[in-house]
Design a protein around this motif. Structure first.
Motif, short mmCIF file in Angstrom:
data_model
loop_
_atom_site.label_atom_id
_atom_site.label_comp_id
_atom_site.label_asym_id
_atom_site.label_seq_id
_atom_site.Cartn_x
_atom_site.Cartn_y
_atom_site.Cartn_z
N LEU A 36 0.83 -1.21 0.00
CA LEU A 36 0.00 0.00 0.00
C LEU A 36 0.86 1.26 0.00
N HIS A 37 1.93 1.25 0.78
CA HIS A 37 2.81 2.42 0.80
C HIS A 37 3.49 2.63 -0.55
N ARG A 38 3.87 1.55 -1.23
CA ARG A 38 4.46 1.67 -2.57
C ARG A 38 3.45 2.24 -3.56
N LEU A 39 2.22 1.76 -3.48
CA LEU A 39 1.16 2.23 -4.38
C LEU A 39 0.89 3.71 -4.17
N ILE A 40 0.79 4.13 -2.92
CA ILE A 40 0.53 5.54 -2.62
C ILE A 40 1.72 6.40 -3.03
N ALA A 43 1.65 6.99 -6.71
CA ALA A 43 0.64 7.99 -7.07
C ALA A 43 1.13 9.39 -6.70
N ARG A 44 1.73 9.54 -5.54
CA ARG A 44 2.20 10.87 -5.09
C ARG A 44 3.30 11.42 -6.00
N ALA A 45 4.11 10.54 -6.55
CA ALA A 45 5.22 10.97 -7.40
C ALA A 45 4.75 11.35 -8.80
N ALA A 46 3.52 11.05 -9.15
CA ALA A 46 3.02 11.27 -10.51
C ALA A 46 2.28 12.59 -10.64
N GLU A 85 -5.06 10.80 -3.40
CA GLU A 85 -4.15 10.83 -4.54
C GLU A 85 -4.88 10.53 -5.84
N ILE A 86 -5.79 9.59 -5.81
CA ILE A 86 -6.58 9.27 -7.02
C ILE A 86 -7.39 10.49 -7.43
#
Length: 92
Positions: A36-40, A43-46, A85-86
């Motif tokens: 979950l932390h990787r996924l978030i 998203a934050r980096a994009a 983030e989404i």
């Protein structure tokens, strides 16, 4: 020769609750948390959605299931962070 025969379990009812929500099973809270932390973080980096529409729909469905393996407060925060983030990316 027609016979009225009970099913294998001796009852005439469905085996599965078709209305039950699907449940993500992983079992290891540390691995779930890391995913979950990787996924978030991704998203934050994009600046725009880093995934295609099918992946976004999948993530929106499984993230709430994945957090079931975590403490309630942490689960709520991770779901909130992911959805924020989404929303940000969809508005971009």
């Amino acid at each position: 020769m027609a016979r009225n025969q009970l099913d294998l379990f001796g009852a005439d009812q469905p085996l599965f609750d078709e209305d039950a929500p699907p449940v993500y099973y992983h079992g290891d809270p540390d691995r779930v948390r890391a995913r979950l932390h990787r996924l978030i973080a991704e998203a934050r980096a994009a600046d725009t959605l880093p995934w295609d529409n099918d992946s976004v729909r999948l993530y929106r469905k499984i993230v709430p299931q994945m957090v079931l393996w975590l403490p309630e407060d942490e689960a709520k925060q991770l779901c909130f962070d992911f959805e924020e983030e989404i929303r940000r990316l969809l508005a971009a």
